[in-house]
Design an enzyme around this catalytic site. Structure first.
Site, PDB file in Angstrom:
ATOM      1  N   SER A 141      21.487  82.356  -4.598  1.00  0.00           N
ATOM      2  CA  SER A 141      22.931  82.319  -5.565  1.00  0.00           C
ATOM      3  C   SER A 141      22.159  82.372  -7.083  1.00  0.00           C
ATOM      4  O   SER A 141      21.467  82.079  -7.140  1.00  0.00           O
ATOM      5  CB  SER A 141      23.125  80.917  -5.164  1.00  0.00           C
ATOM      6  OG  SER A 141      24.638  80.247  -5.736  1.00  0.00           O
ATOM      7  N   TYR A 155      22.463  71.971  -3.101  1.00  0.00           N
ATOM      8  CA  TYR A 155      23.335  73.565  -2.449  1.00  0.00           C
ATOM      9  C   TYR A 155      22.448  74.298  -3.386  1.00  0.00           C
ATOM     10  O   TYR A 155      21.582  75.390  -3.158  1.00  0.00           O
ATOM     11  CB  TYR A 155      24.819  74.212  -2.718  1.00  0.00           C
ATOM     12  CG  TYR A 155      24.643  75.064  -2.560  1.00  0.00           C
ATOM     13  CD1 TYR A 155      25.306  75.614  -1.496  1.00  0.00           C
ATOM     14  CD2 TYR A 155      24.686  76.238  -3.342  1.00  0.00           C
ATOM     15  CE1 TYR A 155      25.506  77.718  -1.254  1.00  0.00           C
ATOM     16  CE2 TYR A 155      25.664  77.183  -3.625  1.00  0.00           C
ATOM     17  CZ  TYR A 155      25.382  78.434  -2.480  1.00  0.00           C
ATOM     18  OH  TYR A 155      25.702  79.113  -2.642  1.00  0.00           O
TER      19      TYR A 155
END
Length: 249
Positions: A141, A155
């Site tokens: 990401s 995350y």
């Protein structure tokens, strides 16, 4: 090089299902796994109806069941007659501010996005080493490039770990025979981003997934997808003072 037989984890929805659809349109054979077998069965039926000449194998898999990962990978490989490419895509976006009393949410994110990714990497490399070739794709990401406060702390840390593993592998296999690609998606429409308040930066699933598939097909070492506006934003992320990281969460 065309990788004909592609395994995708987390393929029951979102980016995984989107990649499956686009690879199927290119005539690739697919091995699809995820926790929700009913969704995979529906996706398989859809793909075979539209592209009857391809092969599609599906299997239920919780990537946190570490003993099952190599078993399912090998079973799918046998069903397709080999695997040329493994896309480590399964992941979750749970999270809570660190110290906020919900350790379980952050722990689940680290375990699924990083520890389970490591297990998938090991399982894929075992297959590729036996075959003498292969393409390993890690879906990270853009948030792996910056520490993000609040609910995305775990995350972003998990995806930073995935990027680091990918970079280590790129160094180890710099001369082949296994190719490594690290993808860093920005905000792309999916179940995970449904609650993200980033409408100006969000791209639709088809557009975002196309950028991912294009990078995979070119076997890029590392790619921010889609390139605009995320490539320049990632470079900005790396140099901004920490207090500004919250604006990317």
């Amino acid at each position: 090089m065309t990788r004909q037989k592609i395994l995708i984890t987390g393929a029951s929805s979102g980016l995984g299902a989107g990649m499956a659809r686009q690879f199927a349109a290119k005539g690739r054979d697919l091995a699809l796994c995820a926790r929700r077998l009913d969704n995979l069965d529906e996706l398989k039926a859809e793909l075979l109806e539209r592209y009857p000449d391809i092969k599609v194998a599906v299997a239920a898999l919780d990537v946190n069941d570490h003993e099952q990962v190599p078993k399912v990978f090998n079973e799918l490989s046998e069903e397709l007659g080999g695997i040329d490419c493994v896309i480590v895509n399964a992941g979750i976006g749970k999270g809570y501010p660190l110290g906020g009393g919900k350790l379980w949410a952050n722990k689940a994110t680290i375990e699924t996005n990083l520890v389970a990714a490591l297990v998938q990497i090991e399982s894929a490399l075992e297959i590729f080493k036996a075959a003498g070739k292969g393409h390993l794709v890690l879906v990270a990401s853009v948030l792996g490039n910056v520490g993000v406060p609040g609910t995305k702390a775990a995350y972003s840390a998990s995806k930073a770990g995935v990027i680091s593993l990918g970079e280590s592998l790129r160094s180890e296999y710099a001369s082949g025979p296994i190719k490594i690609t690290v993808l860093e998606p920005g905000y792309i429409e999916s179940e995970m981003t449904a609650k993200a308040n980033k409408t100006m930066l969000m791209v639709d699933n088809e557009t975002g997934v196309k950028a991912m598939v294009d990078a995979i097909e070119k076997e890029k070492g590392r790619a921010v997808v889609p390139g605009w506006p995320w490539w320049p934003l990632v470079e900005v992320m790396k140099v901004l003072p920490p207090r500004f990281a919250k604006y990317f969460a």
